[in-house]
Write a protein that holds these residues in place. Structure first.
Motif, PDB file in Angstrom:
ATOM      1  N   ASN A 196      -4.226   2.044  -3.470  1.00  0.00           N
ATOM      2  CA  ASN A 196      -5.579   1.508  -3.642  1.00  0.00           C
ATOM      3  C   ASN A 196      -5.604   0.019  -3.949  1.00  0.00           C
ATOM      4  O   ASN A 196      -6.648  -0.507  -4.329  1.00  0.00           O
ATOM      5  N   ARG A 254       0.809  -1.214   0.000  1.00  0.00           N
ATOM      6  CA  ARG A 254       0.000   0.000   0.000  1.00  0.00           C
ATOM      7  C   ARG A 254       0.847   1.270   0.000  1.00  0.00           C
ATOM      8  O   ARG A 254       0.373   2.324  -0.414  1.00  0.00           O
ATOM      9  N   HIS A 295      -6.010  -3.856  -3.698  1.00  0.00           N
ATOM     10  CA  HIS A 295      -6.841  -4.744  -2.886  1.00  0.00           C
ATOM     11  C   HIS A 295      -6.002  -5.948  -2.488  1.00  0.00           C
ATOM     12  O   HIS A 295      -5.322  -6.537  -3.322  1.00  0.00           O
ATOM     13  N   ASP A 331      -9.251  -8.173   2.627  1.00  0.00           N
ATOM     14  CA  ASP A 331     -10.198  -9.215   3.012  1.00  0.00           C
ATOM     15  C   ASP A 331      -9.429 -10.394   3.592  1.00  0.00           C
ATOM     16  O   ASP A 331      -8.362 -10.747   3.094  1.00  0.00           O
ATOM     17  N   THR A 358      -8.919  -7.061   8.705  1.00  0.00           N
ATOM     18  CA  THR A 358     -10.193  -6.834   8.022  1.00  0.00           C
ATOM     19  C   THR A 358     -10.650  -5.388   8.154  1.00  0.00           C
ATOM     20  O   THR A 358     -11.452  -4.923   7.357  1.00  0.00           O
ATOM     21  N   GLY A 359     -10.139  -4.691   9.164  1.00  0.00           N
ATOM     22  CA  GLY A 359     -10.502  -3.296   9.364  1.00  0.00           C
ATOM     23  C   GLY A 359      -9.782  -2.338   8.431  1.00  0.00           C
ATOM     24  O   GLY A 359     -10.150  -1.167   8.347  1.00  0.00           O
ATOM     25  N   LEU A 360      -8.774  -2.824   7.737  1.00  0.00           N
ATOM     26  CA  LEU A 360      -8.065  -1.978   6.778  1.00  0.00           C
ATOM     27  C   LEU A 360      -8.873  -1.867   5.491  1.00  0.00           C
ATOM     28  O   LEU A 360      -9.550  -2.807   5.088  1.00  0.00           O
ATOM     29  N   ASP A 361      -8.796  -0.729   4.829  1.00  0.00           N
ATOM     30  CA  ASP A 361      -9.462  -0.583   3.539  1.00  0.00           C
ATOM     31  C   ASP A 361      -8.879  -1.557   2.538  1.00  0.00           C
ATOM     32  O   ASP A 361      -7.657  -1.721   2.454  1.00  0.00           O
ATOM     33  N   ASN A 362      -9.743  -2.186   1.776  1.00  0.00           N
ATOM     34  CA  ASN A 362      -9.341  -3.070   0.681  1.00  0.00           C
ATOM     35  C   ASN A 362      -8.535  -4.283   1.122  1.00  0.00           C
ATOM     36  O   ASN A 362      -7.668  -4.746   0.395  1.00  0.00           O
TER      37      ASN A 362
END
Length: 109
Positions: free
Chosen positions: A20, A15, A22, A60, A54-58
């Motif tokens: 951005n 990142r 994923h 899973d 899981t709390g991070l953007d993008n």
């Protein structure tokens, strides 16, 4: 259990260069069992680390439901923030078809 902290390191590092991007983490193996509620006391920080991912953007986090079933567990045996999928192999193949690159983390033992 060392793989989730390493997954977090790689996600953060990627990142820095691709803000951005994923990232999908697919857990299969001993660490999956350690993420269960029944082993939480033995690995007190591991569930928190997985849920934090899981709390991070993008980002899973997926767990292999087939392996969980082999260990007599199902989705209810894990924190609700973690996605228990029917097959980690099938999910891995789906991500590959979408053009994802794999970083395979192996235990260092």
């Amino acid at each position: 259990m060392e793989l989730l902290p390493r997954a977090r390191y790689y996600a953060d590092h990627l990142r820095e260069h691709l803000p951005n991007v994923h990232v999908a983490v697919i857990s299969y193996g001993p660490e999956l069992a350690a993420l269960s509620h029944r082993l939480r006391a033995a690995y007190p920080d591991l569930q928190a680390q997985a849920v934090a991912l899981t709390g991070l953007d993008n980002v899973d986090v997926h767990l292999c439901g087939a392996l969980a079933a082999d260990m007599n567990m199902d989705a209810s045996d894990f924190p609700p923030d973690l996605d228990v999928v029917p097959s980690s192999t099938a999910l891995y193949q789906d991500y590959a078809l979408l053009g994802y690159a794999a970083i395979v983390l192996q235990p260092a033992w």
